[in-house]
Write a protein that holds these residues in place. Structure first.
Motif, PDB file in Angstrom:
ATOM      1  N   THR A   1       0.840  -1.200   0.000  1.00  0.00           N
ATOM      2  CA  THR A   1       0.000   0.000   0.000  1.00  0.00           C
ATOM      3  C   THR A   1       0.867   1.239   0.000  1.00  0.00           C
ATOM      4  N   LEU A   2       1.881   1.236   0.827  1.00  0.00           N
ATOM      5  CA  LEU A   2       2.798   2.378   0.884  1.00  0.00           C
ATOM      6  C   LEU A   2       3.531   2.534  -0.444  1.00  0.00           C
ATOM      7  N   ALA A   3       3.943   1.420  -1.016  1.00  0.00           N
ATOM      8  CA  ALA A   3       4.709   1.458  -2.265  1.00  0.00           C
ATOM      9  C   ALA A   3       3.847   1.793  -3.473  1.00  0.00           C
ATOM     10  N   SER A   4       2.532   1.783  -3.335  1.00  0.00           N
ATOM     11  CA  SER A   4       1.667   2.053  -4.478  1.00  0.00           C
ATOM     12  C   SER A   4       1.802   3.481  -4.994  1.00  0.00           C
ATOM     13  N   VAL A   5       2.389   4.379  -4.198  1.00  0.00           N
ATOM     14  CA  VAL A   5       2.565   5.763  -4.664  1.00  0.00           C
ATOM     15  C   VAL A   5       3.518   5.848  -5.850  1.00  0.00           C
ATOM     16  N   LYS A   6       4.315   4.818  -6.069  1.00  0.00           N
ATOM     17  CA  LYS A   6       5.216   4.876  -7.227  1.00  0.00           C
ATOM     18  C   LYS A   6       4.473   4.627  -8.534  1.00  0.00           C
ATOM     19  N   ARG A   7       3.256   4.063  -8.456  1.00  0.00           N
ATOM     20  CA  ARG A   7       2.485   3.774  -9.659  1.00  0.00           C
ATOM     21  C   ARG A   7       1.290   4.698  -9.859  1.00  0.00           C
ATOM     22  N   THR A   8       0.679   5.148  -8.772  1.00  0.00           N
ATOM     23  CA  THR A   8      -0.567   5.895  -8.870  1.00  0.00           C
ATOM     24  C   THR A   8      -0.653   6.928  -7.751  1.00  0.00           C
ATOM     25  N   PRO A   9      -1.337   8.034  -7.972  1.00  0.00           N
ATOM     26  CA  PRO A   9      -1.491   9.017  -6.893  1.00  0.00           C
ATOM     27  C   PRO A   9      -2.245   8.413  -5.706  1.00  0.00           C
ATOM     28  N   TYR A  10      -1.735   8.631  -4.509  1.00  0.00           N
ATOM     29  CA  TYR A  10      -2.347   8.113  -3.285  1.00  0.00           C
ATOM     30  C   TYR A  10      -2.069   9.147  -2.196  1.00  0.00           C
TER      31      TYR A  10
END
Length: 112
Positions: free
Chosen positions: A40-49
């Protein structure tokens, strides 16, 4: 002090990881503190969060707009494609927090 934050998403993510490590943290430790999975934390590298971007920026003592200028407005609000989407996790939402009330609908459907 001028920060040389890369604009390339892959290089920026490596810069973020380096900055977190240089402060004696790890991504895993930061995700545990936030109560989220590492993915979940790493998802910022793919999509705005926005929630995770704020958490990473806080860990680096920066504002999210400094790290992700393309995802944040000048007034400190996130640029969102889905402006009505809640930033809370599903477990913290009550039945009336959401505009759609999908949870209550599913519960009623199960009883029928």
């Amino acid at each position: 002090m001028k920060l040389d934050i890369p604009t390339n998403p892959t290089a920026r993510w490596e810069w973020i990881k380096y900055q977190i490590r240089s402060r004696g943290l790890t991504l895993a430790e930061l995700s545990r503190r936030l109560g989220v999975e590492l993915g979940t934390l790493a998802s910022v590298k793919r999509t705005p969060y926005p929630r995770m971007e704020r958490a990473i920026a806080a860990a680096l003592d920066l504002k999210p707009a400094v790290i992700w200028p393309e995802c944040w407005n000048n007034d400190g609000t996130p640029c969102r494609q889905r402006p009505n989407r809640a930033e809370k996790s599903a477990s913290t939402l009550s039945l009336h927090d959401s505009g759609s009330n999908a949870i209550a609908h599913r519960q009623l459907a199960r009883r029928a």
